[in-house]
Design an enzyme around this catalytic site. Structure first.
Site: not given
Ligand code: AMP
Length: 607
Positions: A221, A369, A160, A71, A7
């Site tokens: 963000r 994940e 996501h 990923r 990842n």
């Protein structure tokens, strides 16, 4: 068998090894401080891969790696599932670098280094965009000038996806209901944050858009901002494009509102001590998330459960409470004690947050994940080898959509277009020797007329006009479903050309769907001419199995399945089905029906 999961972020590379059978994590590690300029220890992602492999080697344990899962944040529109990485996949990841500049370049560098170091096992790309790839058009489309959007690839991708898919699956397990029966709203609330409407297992809406900037309030963000604000700031002269990028990505969200950085723990502490901006940050964050819950419940026409995950979703009971307040009208009633105690025990992976009288559940699920990537790898690769994956790719059958068209005899053509007329070539069709002609005719039925029906060449020994079921209703003629060439006793129709109108006593049919193939393909698929098969169409907006498909084998045929526009619409393939393909899943239609009517097998199939 073990799967290595890689990842890659812009400045770190995380990795884990899973036992494919037990899904147990056997090893985890992290290489940090990558690519930071001015840092003496600056290292590239290639070096990080070497360090990762050295670390795995040093840990002494014997690993039997069967695959490596990578990923990849941005897979564009092409990949709606994990894929074995080849040159084409690398090229697509490369092509998406402008859309994901903080992620794709590093993932690609790590993929290439890992493939060089471990060349004998399949490497799999698992995309964050894949789960959202089949979002309905109305959800993925921005209401800006259509041509501009097409030209610049402006559409909602969503991100996501690996986490949303994982927690949706976990939540279904927790609720002991099949995912395909549930409408879920998953909230991944971490430093990046997004919401997803998961309707019957599919992502139908998500809050991140063309980039991971849209939607919920995040650590630094902004999430949703009126696009007009950007114009105002640009016009003010105080911001250029780079400064605006920095403002929205680095200095907004919880950090920008609170002035305290992006760690919610600190912001919650300060809010408790009376800091007004910290309180504002928390309130804006919770309000936005609650607004999305309402919107997604409306978009799905209801909701069965709201699922929290991510650093904030998993750890902040106060944020969960703020988000879930005033949702009783939806049937969601929070249980304060359950919320407070959720995931406190270290071995807990998920917990219920709602009270007994709640009709809609709220659940918190620890995301994983890396495990999801390992799972996707195992599903794709399993004990298979690269060759088998290639063989599966070879099993697909390209699909072409036939619009309504006419095959005419020389005699009918001469009547319609005049004795001296000749059929003129417009363009070649995929089957060798076949072409679309420039000439068109009108079909006149008792109910209405269909104009501009193209003639296909060359001319034939019998008239045969092929229309769809919808066309039949338009014309008001009941045409039978027939194989090509079997026009005896088919429906009559009146046809009009520039020279005359002709009444055909028969020839109007609804063509039976069929697959053209060369004898070599027939051997490969183990089918015979005129055999009936079933073909599965997957990966579009609607998966569909077409039964009753006729195999037609001839030396001159090229492998292709032909369906009409109604059939293409049913599978939402678009009017030309560009790039679509089907898979021959049953060589015996009776087997297909047997499987469809056998619930045990059906469950297996749906999994
Ligand atoms: P993630 O990006 O999923 O790792 O989430 C990181 C965010 O989770 C951080 O910004 C923290 O603010 C937040 N977080 C982690 N633990 C807690 C906690 N106990 N309470 C509140 N926020 C937390």
């Amino acid at each position: 068998m073990h799967t290595l999961v890689v990842n890659c972020g812009s400045s770190s590379l995380k990795y884990a090894i899973f036992d494919t059978q037990t899904e147990q994590s056997l090893l985890t590690g992290k290489v940090e401080r990558l690519g930071q300029s001015g840092d003496e220890k600056q290292r590239t992602h290639q070096v990080a891969v070497a360090e990762m492999l050295a670390d795995i080697g040093q840990r002494g344990a014997e690993f039997d790696l069967s695959s490596v899962g990578h990923r990849v944040v941005h897979g564009g529109t092409r990949y709606n599932t994990a894929v074995i990485i080849d040159e084409a996949v690398c090229a697509e990841i490369q092509a998406r670098i402008p859309d994901a500049p903080m992620h794709n370049p590093y993932a690609l560098a790590a993929i290439q280094a890992a493939m060089t170091a471990l060349p004998d096992i399949p490497h799999v790309a698992v995309f964050d965009t894949a789960f959202h790839a089949d979002m309905p058009r109305r959800a993925r489309t921005y209401a800006i000038d259509y041509d501009v959007a097409q030209q610049h690839g402006i559409r909602r991708f969503g991100f996501h996806g690996i986490s949303h898919a994982y927690v949706a699956d976990k939540a279904a397990g927790f609720l002991q209901r099949p995912l395909k029966d549930l409408r879920l709203i998953t909230l991944h609330l971490g430093n990046g944050a997004s919401a997803c409407a998961v309707e019957y297992g599919h992502s139908v809406e998500t809050s991140m858009g063309n980039t991971p900037l849209e939607g919920l309030v995040m650590g630094s963000r902004s999430g949703d901002v009126d696009a007009g604000v950007l114009l105002t700031l640009l016009r003010s002269g105080d911001f250029d494009v780079e400064q605006l990028d920095d403002l929205l990505n680095q200095h907004s969200g919880l950090a920008g509102l609170s002035g305290l950085g992006n760690d919610l723990r600190e912001i919650e502490d300060q809010a408790a001590s009376g800091n007004d901006r910290a309180r504002l940050a928390i309130n804006v964050f919770a309000h936005r998330a609650r607004k999305y819950i309402g919107a997604y419940a409306a978009a799905m026409g209801g909701v069965d459960a709201v699922v929290f995950t991510g650093g904030i979703g998993e750890n902040s009971a106060t944020m969960r409470r703020r988000i879930l307040q005033r949702l009783e009208f939806l049937g969601l009633v929070i249980d304060e004690d359950r919320n407070q105690d959720a995931l406190v025990a270290a071995d807990q992976d998920y917990a219920l947050l709602t009270s007994k009288r709640s009709r809609v559940e709220a659940i918190v699920v620890k995301t994983n994940e890396e495990l999801m990537i390992a799972r996707e790898c195992a599903t794709l690769v399993g004990s298979l080898h690269k060759d088998t994956a290639q063989a599966l790719a070879n099993a697909s059958i390209p699909i072409a959509v036939s619009g309504r068209h006419a095959h005419l005899t020389a005699e009918t053509f001469a009547q319609l277009f005049g004795p001296d007329a000749t059929l003129t070539h417009h363009k070649d069709l995929s089957q060798p020797g076949q072409f679309a002609a420039q000439e068109k005719i009108d079909l006149i039925g008792p109910r209405s007329t269909i104009t501009g029906v193209r003639i296909l060449g060359p001319l034939r020994s019998v008239d045969q006009i092929e229309i769809s079921r919808s066309d039949e209703f338009k014309l008001g003629i009941d045409a039978p479903v027939r194989d090509s060439g079997q026009v005896a006793g088919s429906a009559p129709v009146t046809v009009k050309g520039p020279h005359a109108t002709v009444q055909l006593a028969e020839g109007l049919i609804c063509a039976r769907r069929h697959v053209h193939m060369h004898p070599d393909d027939a051997t490969r698929f183990q089918v015979q001419d005129r055999q009936e098969v079933a073909i599965a169409v997957r990966g579009g907006a609607r998966d569909l199995v077409f039964g009753d498909v006729l195999i037609r084998v001839k030396e001159s045929y090229k492998l292709e399945m032909h369906i009409d526009t109604d059939e293409a619409n049913a599978a939402e393939l678009g009017s030309v089905a560009t790039g679509s393909s089907g898979e021959l899943i049953y060589t015996d239609v009776d087997d297909a029906y047997a499987e469809l009517t056998n619930p045990a097998q059906r469950v297996k199939h749906n999994d």
